[in-house]
Design a protein around this motif. Structure first.
Motif, PDB file in Angstrom:
ATOM      1  N   LYS A 147       0.795  -1.115   0.159  1.00  0.00           N
ATOM      2  CA  LYS A 147      -0.087  -0.088   0.136  1.00  0.00           C
ATOM      3  C   LYS A 147       0.930   1.262   0.047  1.00  0.00           C
ATOM      4  CE  LYS A 147      -3.420   2.417   2.704  1.00  0.00           C
ATOM      5  NZ  LYS A 147      -4.029   2.310   4.063  1.00  0.00           N
ATOM      6  N   PHE A 148       0.924   1.825  -1.141  1.00  0.00           N
ATOM      7  CA  PHE A 148       1.758   3.199  -1.239  1.00  0.00           C
ATOM      8  C   PHE A 148       0.861   4.602  -1.427  1.00  0.00           C
ATOM      9  CE2 PHE A 148       1.602   1.443  -5.281  1.00  0.00           C
ATOM     10  CZ  PHE A 148       1.392   2.465  -6.176  1.00  0.00           C
ATOM     11  N   THR A 149       1.292   5.624  -0.625  1.00  0.00           N
ATOM     12  CA  THR A 149       0.811   6.867  -0.944  1.00  0.00           C
ATOM     13  C   THR A 149       1.911   7.651  -1.110  1.00  0.00           C
ATOM     14  OG1 THR A 149       1.031   7.031   1.551  1.00  0.00           O
ATOM     15  CG2 THR A 149      -1.124   6.521   0.934  1.00  0.00           C
ATOM     16  N   VAL A 150       1.764   8.972  -1.612  1.00  0.00           N
ATOM     17  CA  VAL A 150       2.586   9.824  -2.014  1.00  0.00           C
ATOM     18  C   VAL A 150       2.224  11.194  -1.344  1.00  0.00           C
ATOM     19  CG1 VAL A 150       3.669  10.982  -4.089  1.00  0.00           C
ATOM     20  CG2 VAL A 150       2.989   8.636  -4.359  1.00  0.00           C
ATOM     21  N   LYS A 151       3.223  11.631  -0.775  1.00  0.00           N
ATOM     22  CA  LYS A 151       3.385  12.819  -0.173  1.00  0.00           C
ATOM     23  C   LYS A 151       4.242  13.900  -1.006  1.00  0.00           C
ATOM     24  CE  LYS A 151       1.872  11.700   4.327  1.00  0.00           C
ATOM     25  NZ  LYS A 151       2.090  11.995   5.774  1.00  0.00           N
TER      26      LYS A 151
ATOM     27  N   GLN B 121       2.465  14.763  -7.092  1.00  0.00           N
ATOM     28  CA  GLN B 121       1.953  13.627  -6.225  1.00  0.00           C
ATOM     29  C   GLN B 121       1.362  12.658  -7.331  1.00  0.00           C
ATOM     30  OE1 GLN B 121       0.704  16.270  -2.803  1.00  0.00           O
ATOM     31  NE2 GLN B 121       0.492  14.142  -2.081  1.00  0.00           N
ATOM     32  N   SER B 122       0.414  13.030  -7.971  1.00  0.00           N
ATOM     33  CA  SER B 122      -0.176  12.149  -9.054  1.00  0.00           C
ATOM     34  C   SER B 122       0.433  11.662  -9.929  1.00  0.00           C
ATOM     35  CB  SER B 122      -1.376  13.143  -9.589  1.00  0.00           C
ATOM     36  OG  SER B 122      -2.265  12.438 -10.588  1.00  0.00           O
TER      37      SER B 122
ATOM     38  N   LYS C 223       2.421   9.222  -8.364  1.00  0.00           N
ATOM     39  CA  LYS C 223       1.617   7.850  -8.096  1.00  0.00           C
ATOM     40  C   LYS C 223       1.534   6.969  -9.316  1.00  0.00           C
ATOM     41  CE  LYS C 223      -1.496   5.666  -5.619  1.00  0.00           C
ATOM     42  NZ  LYS C 223      -1.159   4.765  -4.405  1.00  0.00           N
TER      43      LYS C 223
ATOM     44  N   SER D   6       2.896   3.090  -9.944  1.00  0.00           N
ATOM     45  CA  SER D   6       2.044   2.303 -10.169  1.00  0.00           C
ATOM     46  C   SER D   6       2.060   1.637 -11.688  1.00  0.00           C
ATOM     47  CB  SER D   6       0.461   2.735 -10.263  1.00  0.00           C
ATOM     48  OG  SER D   6       0.143   3.332  -8.953  1.00  0.00           O
TER      49      SER D   6
ATOM     50  N   GLU E  88      -2.789  -3.265  -2.990  1.00  0.00           N
ATOM     51  CA  GLU E  88      -2.587  -2.001  -2.184  1.00  0.00           C
ATOM     52  C   GLU E  88      -3.309  -2.724  -0.631  1.00  0.00           C
ATOM     53  OE1 GLU E  88      -2.018   2.024  -2.447  1.00  0.00           O
ATOM     54  OE2 GLU E  88      -2.562   1.872  -4.591  1.00  0.00           O
TER      55      GLU E  88
ATOM     56  N   GLU F  68       2.851  -0.735   4.546  1.00  0.00           N
ATOM     57  CA  GLU F  68       2.560   0.692   4.084  1.00  0.00           C
ATOM     58  C   GLU F  68       3.965   1.309   3.669  1.00  0.00           C
ATOM     59  OE1 GLU F  68       0.498   3.138   6.645  1.00  0.00           O
ATOM     60  OE2 GLU F  68      -1.140   1.901   7.015  1.00  0.00           O
TER      61      GLU F  68
ATOM     62  N   THR G  46       5.087   5.213   2.325  1.00  0.00           N
ATOM     63  CA  THR G  46       5.076   6.371   1.949  1.00  0.00           C
ATOM     64  C   THR G  46       6.070   7.057   1.281  1.00  0.00           C
ATOM     65  OG1 THR G  46       4.004   6.421   4.288  1.00  0.00           O
ATOM     66  CG2 THR G  46       4.215   8.745   3.155  1.00  0.00           C
TER      67      THR G  46
END
Length: 378
Positions: free
Chosen positions: A92-96, A111-112, A115, A119, A133, A137, A139
């Protein structure tokens, strides 16, 4: 694959201390840039840095750095990085993100783009149509400064930086971060053979961090980190690092640390926190109004304290009264070294003496000064 680049992030003003910590831990090629301390490492060093660093905010795995003048360039160069070696098939990955003085100034767009690039790379490498995801985690941070993009993964944990030691379940209003409290101690002349006193200790953060330093207890020994769930950072690496850290604990030295506060509730919390941190044998906490303190009984002590300021207390006259009381008790005692952190600009005038040295720091978002008065050494 074992050779990697890590970076420790610190608050403004603490870079030199974190750099010194990294060198003491044996890391080489430590380079500071804009609050980031880059250093050469091995995968086994991810647990080592996270468990041992006292004054850094978090430890980042550097995936790559490159110039990014367009979104197409950001996408393509992000895609080229070896994400599949770190992020699992179910990761599971999020982008800041953040961007300073760069052509790509829209952080949500950056960020988009990152991502999408990550992906696409992962889907192709794992031969899937989409990433579920549902697993560990990760980040990802895309940081662009003067058109140079740094892509990294947070090994510490996005929700819990290194200041989360695990012992402070309860705290008083406006407490110091543990990382800053540790830095205040490391910037002082205190060592485990000298007395330390905090007359406005609140929930006990400064005395407890000093005790952890004195006992040589690694600050991250009793907490968890995001990268503990990454298969590539094996369980044995964490286990071995903790075993070595426990061997280094000093349980023999007689450490004398004192903390007092006007609030009975604060002292109760401080005592509980000290027990949770395993250093209650080093610290004596007691209730005392700073305005009713008497001259110190001991010589060659070190005073480190964080008096109330700003929203923590409403009446500036009360604040000045506290500063003057500290000056009356300790200002002319040349055997004591005094270290006071405050945002009140009149401190030196109230205290009655110019500091030997001042250091600009940040307590959260509040700009503060660390006033340092050097006493004679024993």
């Amino acid at each position: 694959m074992s050779e990697i680049k890590l970076a420790a992030i610190s608050a403004f003003g603490l870079e030199a201390i974190v750099k010194r910590e990294l060198k003491e831990l044996g890391f080489e090629n430590v380079n500071t840039d804009n609050g980031w301390m880059y250093f050469d490492a091995d995968i086994k060093d991810i647990p080592k840095a996270n468990i041992h660093l006292r004054c850094a905010d978090r430890v980042m795995l550097i995936m790559g750095q490159f110039e990014a003048l367009s979104f197409e360039e950001l996408f393509n160069k992000t895609y080229e990085l070896p994400w599949e070696k770190w992020i699992t098939k179910d990761g599971k990955f999020t982008v800041k993100g953040k961007s300073v003085k760069s052509k790509l100034f829209s952080v949500p767009d950056c960020q988009s783009i990152v991502k999408k690039a990550v992906s696409k790379k992962l889907c192709e490498e794992f031969d899937v149509d989409w990433m579920p995801e549902t697993g560990a985690e990760y980040t990802i941070l895309v940081s662009i400064h003067k058109d140079i993009a740094t892509l990294s993964i947070d090994t510490t944990g996005a929700r819990e930086g290194l200041f989360k030691r695990g012992y402070r379940e309860r705290s008083t209003e406006a407490p110091l971060k543990e990382t800053l409290a540790a830095a205040l101690v490391k910037l002082s002349f205190w060592n485990k053979h000298r007395i330390l006193y905090d007359p406005m200790c609140g929930s006990g953060t400064i005395p407890i961090e000093a005790a952890l330093i004195g006992r040589n207890i690694a600050p991250g020994l009793f907490r968890t980190f995001a990268s503990q769930n990454w298969p590539i950072v094996k369980d044995e690496y964490w286990k071995n690092t903790k075993i070595e850290a426990r061997k280094q604990i000093d349980l023999d030295t007689d450490i004398k640390i004192y903390g007092s506060d006007v609030s009975e509730k604060a002292i109760k919390i401080a005592k509980e926190n000290a027990i949770e941190a395993g250093v209650d044998d080093c610290i004596e906490f007691f209730v005392k109004d700073v305005n009713h303190l008497s001259k110190p009984e001991y010589e060659y002590g070190v005073l480190i304290t964080n008096p109330p300021y700003g929203d923590r207390i409403g009446d500036i006259e009360d604040i000045e009264k506290i500063h003057k009381k500290l000056g009356q008790l300790y200002g002319n005692d040349d055997t004591w070294s005094k270290y006071i952190i405050t945002a009140v600009g009149s401190f030196e005038r109230d205290f009655g003496k110019k500091a030997d040295k001042k250091r600009k720091l940040f307590n959260g978002a509040v700009k503060v000064e660390y006033y340092q008065y050097y006493g004679k050494r024993p």
